[in-house]
Write an enzyme that holds these catalytic residues in place. Structure first.
Site, PDB file in Angstrom:
ATOM      1  N   SER A  99       1.048  -1.171  -0.081  1.00  0.00           N
ATOM      2  CA  SER A  99       0.064   0.072   0.158  1.00  0.00           C
ATOM      3  C   SER A  99       0.856   1.268  -0.060  1.00  0.00           C
ATOM      4  CB  SER A  99      -0.886   0.121   1.135  1.00  0.00           C
ATOM      5  OG  SER A  99      -1.795   0.913   1.222  1.00  0.00           O
ATOM      6  N   ASP A 239      -2.550   6.117  -3.531  1.00  0.00           N
ATOM      7  CA  ASP A 239      -1.530   5.590  -2.770  1.00  0.00           C
ATOM      8  C   ASP A 239      -0.996   4.246  -3.681  1.00  0.00           C
ATOM      9  OD1 ASP A 239      -3.413   3.848  -2.799  1.00  0.00           O
ATOM     10  OD2 ASP A 239      -3.199   2.763  -0.529  1.00  0.00           O
ATOM     11  N   ASP A 241      -1.134   1.099  -3.935  1.00  0.00           N
ATOM     12  CA  ASP A 241      -1.750   0.108  -4.408  1.00  0.00           C
ATOM     13  C   ASP A 241      -3.135   0.587  -5.174  1.00  0.00           C
ATOM     14  OD1 ASP A 241      -2.862   0.453  -2.078  1.00  0.00           O
ATOM     15  OD2 ASP A 241      -3.455  -1.827  -1.969  1.00  0.00           O
TER      16      ASP A 241
END
Length: 449
Positions: A99, A239, A241
Protein backbone atom coordinates in the site's frame (compact mmCIF):
# COMPACT_ATOMS: atom_id res chain seq x y z
CA UNK A 1 -3.95 -10.03 14.72
CA UNK A 2 -2.15 -13.33 14.35
CA UNK A 3 1.46 -14.42 14.01
CA UNK A 4 1.64 -13.52 10.31
CA UNK A 5 -1.60 -11.76 9.34
CA UNK A 6 -2.14 -8.17 10.37
CA UNK A 7 -5.24 -6.08 9.75
CA UNK A 8 -4.47 -6.01 6.02
CA UNK A 9 -2.78 -9.27 5.11
CA UNK A 10 0.84 -10.19 5.71
CA UNK A 11 3.31 -7.32 5.53
CA UNK A 12 6.99 -6.67 6.23
CA UNK A 13 10.38 -5.91 4.74
CA UNK A 14 10.67 -8.06 1.61
CA UNK A 15 13.40 -10.66 1.92
CA UNK A 16 13.65 -10.17 5.68
CA UNK A 17 10.21 -10.42 7.31
CA UNK A 18 8.36 -11.39 4.15
CA UNK A 19 10.57 -14.06 2.56
CA UNK A 20 10.09 -16.25 -0.49
CA UNK A 21 9.92 -19.23 1.88
CA UNK A 22 7.01 -17.66 3.76
CA UNK A 23 5.24 -16.75 0.51
CA UNK A 24 5.61 -20.32 -0.78
CA UNK A 25 4.30 -21.82 2.47
CA UNK A 26 1.43 -19.32 2.54
CA UNK A 27 0.39 -20.25 -1.00
CA UNK A 28 0.38 -23.96 -0.21
CA UNK A 29 -1.49 -23.45 3.07
CA UNK A 30 -4.20 -21.31 1.46
CA UNK A 31 -4.61 -23.73 -1.45
CA UNK A 32 -4.96 -26.63 0.97
CA UNK A 33 -7.89 -24.84 2.62
CA UNK A 34 -9.38 -24.42 -0.87
CA UNK A 35 -8.62 -27.95 -2.12
CA UNK A 36 -12.30 -28.90 -2.51
CA UNK A 37 -13.37 -25.96 -4.71
CA UNK A 38 -14.61 -26.69 -8.22
CA UNK A 39 -12.72 -23.91 -10.01
CA UNK A 40 -9.04 -24.19 -9.09
CA UNK A 41 -8.09 -20.77 -10.46
CA UNK A 42 -6.32 -17.96 -8.60
CA UNK A 43 -5.66 -14.44 -9.93
CA UNK A 44 -2.57 -12.50 -8.84
CA UNK A 45 -1.90 -8.78 -9.19
CA UNK A 46 0.85 -6.56 -7.80
CA UNK A 47 1.99 -2.98 -7.44
CA UNK A 48 5.27 -1.59 -8.78
CA UNK A 49 7.72 -2.63 -6.03
CA UNK A 50 10.97 -4.25 -7.06
CA UNK A 51 10.26 -7.24 -4.80
CA UNK A 52 6.91 -7.97 -6.44
CA UNK A 53 8.37 -10.33 -9.05
CA UNK A 54 10.27 -12.29 -6.41
CA UNK A 55 7.24 -12.82 -4.18
CA UNK A 56 4.97 -13.53 -7.14
CA UNK A 57 7.30 -16.31 -8.31
CA UNK A 58 7.26 -17.90 -4.85
CA UNK A 59 3.48 -17.69 -4.61
CA UNK A 60 3.01 -19.17 -8.08
CA UNK A 61 5.34 -22.07 -7.22
CA UNK A 62 3.29 -22.85 -4.16
CA UNK A 63 -0.04 -22.49 -5.95
CA UNK A 64 0.80 -24.62 -8.97
CA UNK A 65 2.37 -27.30 -6.76
CA UNK A 66 -1.09 -27.71 -5.23
CA UNK A 67 -2.79 -28.16 -8.62
CA UNK A 68 -4.24 -24.66 -9.00
CA UNK A 69 -3.94 -22.53 -12.13
CA UNK A 70 -2.84 -18.90 -12.01
CA UNK A 71 -3.88 -15.85 -14.02
CA UNK A 72 -1.10 -13.24 -13.79
CA UNK A 73 -2.73 -9.80 -13.94
CA UNK A 74 0.52 -7.81 -13.83
CA UNK A 75 0.78 -4.35 -12.29
CA UNK A 76 -2.77 -3.45 -11.37
CA UNK A 77 -4.58 -1.74 -8.44
CA UNK A 78 -5.74 -3.76 -5.45
CA UNK A 79 -9.45 -3.05 -6.11
CA UNK A 80 -8.98 -4.35 -9.66
CA UNK A 81 -7.92 -7.71 -8.22
CA UNK A 82 -11.04 -7.75 -6.02
CA UNK A 83 -13.22 -7.12 -9.08
CA UNK A 84 -11.37 -9.48 -11.42
CA UNK A 85 -11.55 -12.30 -8.87
CA UNK A 86 -15.30 -12.17 -9.33
CA UNK A 87 -15.13 -11.52 -13.07
CA UNK A 88 -13.00 -14.62 -13.76
CA UNK A 89 -14.91 -16.74 -11.24
CA UNK A 90 -11.63 -17.47 -9.44
CA UNK A 91 -11.62 -19.24 -6.09
CA UNK A 92 -9.57 -16.37 -4.66
CA UNK A 93 -7.44 -13.37 -5.58
CA UNK A 94 -4.01 -12.32 -4.33
CA UNK A 95 -2.48 -8.84 -4.18
CA UNK A 96 1.24 -8.30 -3.69
CA UNK A 97 1.53 -4.81 -2.22
CA UNK A 98 2.38 -2.83 0.90
CA UNK A 99 0.00 0.00 0.00
CA UNK A 100 1.41 3.38 1.11
CA UNK A 101 4.58 1.99 2.72
CA UNK A 102 8.13 2.56 1.32
CA UNK A 103 9.38 0.34 -1.48
CA UNK A 104 11.46 -2.01 0.69
CA UNK A 105 8.26 -3.23 2.33
CA UNK A 106 5.82 -5.55 0.64
CA UNK A 107 2.73 -7.51 1.54
CA UNK A 108 0.44 -10.33 0.49
CA UNK A 109 -3.31 -10.00 0.77
CA UNK A 110 -6.01 -12.50 -0.16
CA UNK A 111 -9.53 -11.89 -1.45
CA UNK A 112 -12.29 -14.47 -1.27
CA UNK A 113 -14.11 -15.64 -4.39
CA UNK A 114 -16.60 -12.82 -3.72
CA UNK A 115 -13.86 -10.19 -3.64
CA UNK A 116 -13.88 -9.63 0.12
CA UNK A 117 -10.97 -9.84 2.55
CA UNK A 118 -10.68 -13.17 4.36
CA UNK A 119 -12.33 -13.72 7.71
CA UNK A 120 -10.07 -13.74 10.76
CA UNK A 121 -10.95 -17.37 11.48
CA UNK A 122 -9.77 -18.51 8.03
CA UNK A 123 -6.55 -16.52 8.36
CA UNK A 124 -5.90 -18.30 11.67
CA UNK A 125 -6.34 -21.69 9.99
CA UNK A 126 -3.95 -20.68 7.20
CA UNK A 127 -1.41 -19.47 9.76
CA UNK A 128 -1.51 -22.87 11.47
CA UNK A 129 -0.77 -24.63 8.19
CA UNK A 130 2.09 -22.25 7.38
CA UNK A 131 3.84 -23.56 10.48
CA UNK A 132 2.70 -27.17 10.01
CA UNK A 133 3.47 -27.91 6.36
CA UNK A 134 3.73 -31.62 7.15
CA UNK A 135 -0.05 -31.66 7.64
CA UNK A 136 -0.61 -30.63 4.01
CA UNK A 137 -1.12 -34.19 2.81
CA UNK A 138 -1.65 -33.40 -0.86
CA UNK A 139 0.83 -34.38 -3.57
CA UNK A 140 0.20 -33.21 -7.12
CA UNK A 141 2.02 -34.74 -10.09
CA UNK A 142 1.74 -35.10 -13.85
CA UNK A 143 -1.10 -33.37 -15.61
CA UNK A 144 -2.61 -32.25 -12.28
CA UNK A 145 0.13 -29.68 -11.71
CA UNK A 146 -1.17 -26.13 -12.12
CA UNK A 147 -0.49 -23.87 -15.12
CA UNK A 148 0.28 -20.14 -15.37
CA UNK A 149 -1.41 -17.79 -17.85
CA UNK A 150 -0.71 -14.15 -18.69
CA UNK A 151 -4.08 -12.41 -18.59
CA UNK A 152 -3.39 -9.57 -21.01
CA UNK A 153 -6.99 -8.31 -21.07
CA UNK A 154 -7.21 -7.77 -17.31
CA UNK A 155 -6.36 -4.08 -17.35
CA UNK A 156 -8.84 -3.24 -20.12
CA UNK A 157 -11.54 -5.31 -18.43
CA UNK A 158 -11.13 -3.29 -15.24
CA UNK A 159 -11.00 0.04 -17.09
CA UNK A 160 -14.22 -0.74 -18.96
CA UNK A 161 -15.91 -1.78 -15.72
CA UNK A 162 -15.01 1.48 -13.97
CA UNK A 163 -16.23 3.54 -16.92
CA UNK A 164 -19.52 1.65 -16.82
CA UNK A 165 -20.10 2.78 -13.20
CA UNK A 166 -20.44 6.48 -14.04
CA UNK A 167 -22.42 8.64 -16.44
CA UNK A 168 -19.75 11.25 -17.00
CA UNK A 169 -18.25 13.47 -19.69
CA UNK A 170 -15.39 15.69 -18.54
CA UNK A 171 -15.00 17.65 -21.78
CA UNK A 172 -13.55 21.04 -20.88
CA UNK A 173 -12.59 19.96 -17.35
CA UNK A 174 -8.95 20.12 -16.30
CA UNK A 175 -7.89 17.21 -14.08
CA UNK A 176 -4.55 16.66 -12.34
CA UNK A 177 -3.41 13.20 -11.22
CA UNK A 178 -0.62 12.08 -8.87
CA UNK A 179 -0.20 8.33 -9.32
CA UNK A 180 2.55 7.97 -6.71
CA UNK A 181 4.64 5.77 -9.02
CA UNK A 182 2.21 3.02 -8.10
CA UNK A 183 -0.35 0.65 -9.53
CA UNK A 184 -2.59 3.41 -10.93
CA UNK A 185 0.21 4.88 -13.06
CA UNK A 186 -1.06 3.47 -16.35
CA UNK A 187 -4.77 3.00 -15.66
CA UNK A 188 -5.78 6.33 -14.09
CA UNK A 189 -4.58 8.53 -17.00
CA UNK A 190 -6.30 6.22 -19.51
CA UNK A 191 -9.62 6.46 -17.66
CA UNK A 192 -9.63 10.25 -17.39
CA UNK A 193 -8.58 10.58 -21.02
CA UNK A 194 -11.45 8.25 -21.99
CA UNK A 195 -13.75 10.60 -20.05
CA UNK A 196 -12.50 13.45 -22.29
CA UNK A 197 -10.79 15.38 -19.49
CA UNK A 198 -7.81 17.66 -20.07
CA UNK A 199 -5.35 15.61 -18.00
CA UNK A 200 -2.10 16.61 -16.31
CA UNK A 201 -0.25 13.67 -14.78
CA UNK A 202 2.76 13.27 -12.51
CA UNK A 203 4.67 10.41 -10.89
CA UNK A 204 3.91 7.61 -13.34
CA UNK A 205 7.43 6.56 -14.43
CA UNK A 206 7.97 3.89 -11.79
CA UNK A 207 11.28 2.05 -11.37
CA UNK A 208 10.46 -0.37 -8.55
CA UNK A 209 12.01 1.84 -5.88
CA UNK A 210 10.21 5.18 -6.15
CA UNK A 211 6.68 4.04 -5.18
CA UNK A 212 5.15 6.50 -2.66
CA UNK A 213 8.45 8.43 -2.42
CA UNK A 214 7.55 12.04 -1.61
CA UNK A 215 4.34 11.68 -3.62
CA UNK A 216 0.93 10.03 -3.65
CA UNK A 217 -1.91 10.18 -1.15
CA UNK A 218 0.37 10.50 1.91
CA UNK A 219 2.01 13.59 0.40
CA UNK A 220 -1.01 15.72 -0.61
CA UNK A 221 1.08 18.85 -1.10
CA UNK A 222 2.20 17.37 -4.44
CA UNK A 223 -1.30 17.26 -5.94
CA UNK A 224 -2.10 20.65 -4.40
CA UNK A 225 0.88 22.26 -6.12
CA UNK A 226 0.13 20.51 -9.42
CA UNK A 227 -3.48 21.74 -9.40
CA UNK A 228 -2.33 25.31 -8.82
CA UNK A 229 0.39 25.22 -11.47
CA UNK A 230 -1.83 23.59 -14.11
CA UNK A 231 -4.89 25.63 -13.08
CA UNK A 232 -6.90 22.41 -12.89
CA UNK A 233 -10.52 22.15 -11.82
CA UNK A 234 -9.81 19.13 -9.64
CA UNK A 235 -6.96 16.89 -8.60
CA UNK A 236 -6.70 13.29 -7.45
CA UNK A 237 -3.86 11.57 -5.61
CA UNK A 238 -3.55 7.78 -5.17
CA UNK A 239 -1.46 5.53 -2.96
CA UNK A 240 0.83 2.74 -4.11
CA UNK A 241 -1.82 0.07 -4.62
CA UNK A 242 -4.65 2.38 -5.66
CA UNK A 243 -7.17 1.71 -2.91
CA UNK A 244 -6.99 5.23 -1.44
CA UNK A 245 -7.95 8.64 -2.77
CA UNK A 246 -7.02 12.10 -1.57
CA UNK A 247 -8.69 14.79 -3.68
CA UNK A 248 -7.92 18.47 -4.20
CA UNK A 249 -10.24 21.31 -5.17
CA UNK A 250 -9.49 24.00 -7.75
CA UNK A 251 -8.00 26.32 -5.10
CA UNK A 252 -5.44 23.73 -4.03
CA UNK A 253 -7.25 22.82 -0.81
CA UNK A 254 -7.11 19.13 0.10
CA UNK A 255 -10.18 16.91 0.41
CA UNK A 256 -9.34 13.95 2.62
CA UNK A 257 -11.54 10.88 2.94
CA UNK A 258 -13.89 12.56 5.41
CA UNK A 259 -14.50 15.50 3.06
CA UNK A 260 -15.13 13.16 0.13
CA UNK A 261 -17.59 11.07 2.16
CA UNK A 262 -19.31 14.27 3.28
CA UNK A 263 -19.77 15.42 -0.32
CA UNK A 264 -21.06 12.01 -1.40
CA UNK A 265 -23.39 11.81 1.60
CA UNK A 266 -24.91 15.21 0.86
CA UNK A 267 -25.42 14.36 -2.82
CA UNK A 268 -27.01 10.97 -2.15
CA UNK A 269 -29.28 12.42 0.54
CA UNK A 270 -30.44 15.26 -1.71
CA UNK A 271 -31.23 12.77 -4.48
CA UNK A 272 -32.98 10.24 -2.20
CA UNK A 273 -30.34 7.59 -2.90
CA UNK A 274 -28.78 7.21 0.56
CA UNK A 275 -29.87 3.83 1.90
CA UNK A 276 -30.64 3.68 5.62
CA UNK A 277 -29.93 7.40 5.88
CA UNK A 278 -26.37 6.86 7.10
CA UNK A 279 -22.73 6.61 6.10
CA UNK A 280 -20.06 4.53 7.83
CA UNK A 281 -16.87 5.98 9.29
CA UNK A 282 -14.48 5.06 12.10
CA UNK A 283 -13.63 6.32 15.57
CA UNK A 284 -11.11 8.60 13.79
CA UNK A 285 -13.80 10.27 11.66
CA UNK A 286 -13.62 14.03 12.08
CA UNK A 287 -16.32 15.69 14.18
CA UNK A 288 -16.80 18.15 11.33
CA UNK A 289 -18.17 15.36 9.13
CA UNK A 290 -20.54 14.19 11.84
CA UNK A 291 -21.86 17.72 12.40
CA UNK A 292 -22.30 18.45 8.68
CA UNK A 293 -24.27 15.29 7.97
CA UNK A 294 -26.30 15.62 11.18
CA UNK A 295 -27.59 18.97 9.92
CA UNK A 296 -29.27 17.20 6.98
CA UNK A 297 -30.48 14.25 9.05
CA UNK A 298 -27.77 11.75 8.14
CA UNK A 299 -26.09 9.55 10.76
CA UNK A 300 -22.43 8.53 10.84
CA UNK A 301 -21.96 4.96 12.06
CA UNK A 302 -18.51 4.55 13.64
CA UNK A 303 -16.39 1.39 13.64
CA UNK A 304 -12.89 0.67 14.86
CA UNK A 305 -10.07 1.86 12.59
CA UNK A 306 -9.58 -0.21 9.44
CA UNK A 307 -11.42 -0.41 6.14
CA UNK A 308 -12.22 -4.10 6.78
CA UNK A 309 -14.34 -3.05 9.78
CA UNK A 310 -16.05 -0.32 7.79
CA UNK A 311 -16.90 -2.90 5.13
CA UNK A 312 -18.19 -5.39 7.71
CA UNK A 313 -20.60 -2.78 9.08
CA UNK A 314 -21.75 -1.82 5.59
CA UNK A 315 -22.44 -5.44 4.62
CA UNK A 316 -24.14 -6.22 7.91
CA UNK A 317 -26.60 -3.33 7.88
CA UNK A 318 -26.98 -2.40 4.22
CA UNK A 319 -25.09 0.92 4.08
CA UNK A 320 -23.77 1.90 0.65
CA UNK A 321 -21.02 4.44 1.37
CA UNK A 322 -18.30 4.39 3.99
CA UNK A 323 -14.63 4.96 4.53
CA UNK A 324 -11.76 6.50 6.40
CA UNK A 325 -10.09 9.87 6.65
CA UNK A 326 -6.99 8.30 5.07
CA UNK A 327 -8.83 7.92 1.76
CA UNK A 328 -10.16 4.36 1.84
CA UNK A 329 -13.65 4.98 0.45
CA UNK A 330 -16.02 2.12 -0.26
CA UNK A 331 -18.88 2.34 -2.75
CA UNK A 332 -20.24 -1.11 -1.97
CA UNK A 333 -22.65 -1.16 -4.91
CA UNK A 334 -19.64 -0.85 -7.23
CA UNK A 335 -16.79 -2.74 -5.58
CA UNK A 336 -16.01 -4.79 -2.49
CA UNK A 337 -13.08 -2.72 -1.25
CA UNK A 338 -11.76 0.83 -1.27
CA UNK A 339 -11.04 1.99 -4.82
CA UNK A 340 -9.13 5.22 -5.43
CA UNK A 341 -9.92 5.62 -9.13
CA UNK A 342 -13.59 4.72 -8.65
CA UNK A 343 -13.84 7.27 -5.82
CA UNK A 344 -12.24 9.91 -8.04
CA UNK A 345 -14.62 9.46 -10.96
CA UNK A 346 -17.62 9.25 -8.59
CA UNK A 347 -16.60 12.57 -7.03
CA UNK A 348 -16.12 14.11 -10.47
CA UNK A 349 -19.55 12.81 -11.50
CA UNK A 350 -21.16 14.45 -8.46
CA UNK A 351 -19.42 17.75 -9.26
CA UNK A 352 -20.68 17.71 -12.85
CA UNK A 353 -24.23 16.60 -12.02
CA UNK A 354 -24.63 19.07 -9.16
CA UNK A 355 -22.91 21.82 -11.16
CA UNK A 356 -20.62 22.55 -8.24
CA UNK A 357 -16.95 23.31 -7.99
CA UNK A 358 -14.98 20.96 -5.78
CA UNK A 359 -14.32 23.89 -3.43
CA UNK A 360 -18.07 24.19 -2.80
CA UNK A 361 -18.25 20.48 -2.02
CA UNK A 362 -15.13 20.74 0.15
CA UNK A 363 -16.72 23.50 2.21
CA UNK A 364 -19.71 21.36 3.16
CA UNK A 365 -17.77 20.49 6.31
CA UNK A 366 -15.19 22.25 8.43
CA UNK A 367 -12.58 19.90 9.83
CA UNK A 368 -11.86 20.19 13.52
CA UNK A 369 -8.11 20.24 14.25
CA UNK A 370 -6.78 16.83 15.23
CA UNK A 371 -3.50 16.25 17.04
CA UNK A 372 -2.01 12.75 16.92
CA UNK A 373 1.01 11.77 19.02
CA UNK A 374 2.49 8.39 19.89
CA UNK A 375 3.31 7.17 23.38
CA UNK A 376 6.16 4.64 23.26
CA UNK A 377 5.46 1.60 25.45
CA UNK A 378 6.48 -2.02 25.46
CA UNK A 379 4.10 -4.30 23.57
CA UNK A 380 3.06 -6.14 26.74
CA UNK A 381 1.75 -2.87 28.22
CA UNK A 382 -0.18 -1.63 25.20
CA UNK A 383 -3.56 -2.59 26.65
CA UNK A 384 -2.82 -2.14 30.36
CA UNK A 385 -3.50 1.61 30.18
CA UNK A 386 -7.22 0.87 29.99
CA UNK A 387 -7.23 -0.17 33.66
CA UNK A 388 -5.04 2.64 34.97
CA UNK A 389 -7.10 4.99 37.16
CA UNK A 390 -4.78 7.99 36.73
CA UNK A 391 -4.85 7.77 32.92
CA UNK A 392 -8.61 7.25 32.84
CA UNK A 393 -9.16 10.21 35.17
CA UNK A 394 -7.12 12.47 32.88
CA UNK A 395 -9.09 11.30 29.83
CA UNK A 396 -12.40 11.85 31.65
CA UNK A 397 -11.38 15.40 32.61
CA UNK A 398 -10.52 16.27 29.02
CA UNK A 399 -13.72 14.77 27.62
CA UNK A 400 -15.82 16.67 30.18
CA UNK A 401 -14.04 19.86 29.19
CA UNK A 402 -14.66 19.31 25.46
CA UNK A 403 -18.26 18.07 25.77
CA UNK A 404 -19.62 17.98 22.19
CA UNK A 405 -16.90 20.22 20.76
CA UNK A 406 -14.01 17.77 20.96
CA UNK A 407 -12.91 14.31 22.04
CA UNK A 408 -10.05 12.10 23.15
CA UNK A 409 -9.23 8.79 21.46
CA UNK A 410 -6.60 6.39 22.77
CA UNK A 411 -5.77 3.19 20.92
CA UNK A 412 -2.83 0.79 20.80
CA UNK A 413 -1.01 0.37 17.49
CA UNK A 414 -1.63 -2.95 15.83
CA UNK A 415 1.90 -3.22 14.44
CA UNK A 416 4.26 -1.14 16.63
CA UNK A 417 5.08 -0.70 20.36
CA UNK A 418 3.01 2.47 20.52
CA UNK A 419 -0.19 3.82 22.01
CA UNK A 420 -1.71 6.41 19.71
CA UNK A 421 -3.17 9.52 21.35
CA UNK A 422 -5.59 11.60 19.28
CA UNK A 423 -7.23 14.76 20.61
CA UNK A 424 -9.71 16.71 18.52
CA UNK A 425 -11.13 20.16 19.24
CA UNK A 426 -11.16 23.78 18.15
CA UNK A 427 -7.81 25.21 19.34
CA UNK A 428 -4.74 23.64 17.70
CA UNK A 429 -2.18 25.00 20.17
CA UNK A 430 -4.22 23.89 23.18
CA UNK A 431 -4.76 20.44 21.66
CA UNK A 432 -1.03 19.97 21.08
CA UNK A 433 -0.30 20.84 24.71
CA UNK A 434 -2.91 18.44 26.09
CA UNK A 435 -1.93 15.63 23.71
CA UNK A 436 1.71 15.78 24.80
CA UNK A 437 0.67 15.88 28.47
CA UNK A 438 -1.45 12.76 28.00
CA UNK A 439 1.28 11.00 26.00
CA UNK A 440 3.84 11.71 28.73
CA UNK A 441 1.43 10.48 31.40
CA UNK A 442 0.82 7.20 29.55
CA UNK A 443 4.55 6.60 29.11
CA UNK A 444 5.17 7.40 32.79
CA UNK A 445 2.37 5.18 34.08
CA UNK A 446 3.33 2.25 31.84
CA UNK A 447 6.91 2.43 33.14
CA UNK A 448 5.60 2.13 36.70
CA UNK A 449 3.75 -1.12 35.95
Amino acid sequence: MGKYFGTDGIRGVAGEDLTVELAYKLARAACYKLKDVDNKLIVIGKDTRISGDMLEAALISGITSMGFDVYRLGVIPTPAVAYLTRFYNACCGIVISASHNPYEFNGIKYFSNEGFKLKDSLEEEIEYLIDHQDEIDLKVTGEKVGRVYEEECARDTYINYLLSRVDLDLTGVKVSLDCGYGATSEIAPIIFNRLNADVTVTNTEYDGKNINFKCGSTNPEVISNLVKISESDMGFSFDGDGDRLIACDETGEIMDGDHVICAVGHFLKENNKLKNNAVVGTVMTNIGLIKSLKEIGVDVIKTQVGDRYVLEEMRKNGYIIGGEQSGHIIFIEDNTTGDGILSAIKLAEIAVKSKQKLSEMNNLMTSFPQVLVNAKVNNEYKKVYKDDEVINQKIAELEHEFKDEGRVLIRPSGTEPLIRVMIEGENQEYLEKKAIELKDLIEERCELI
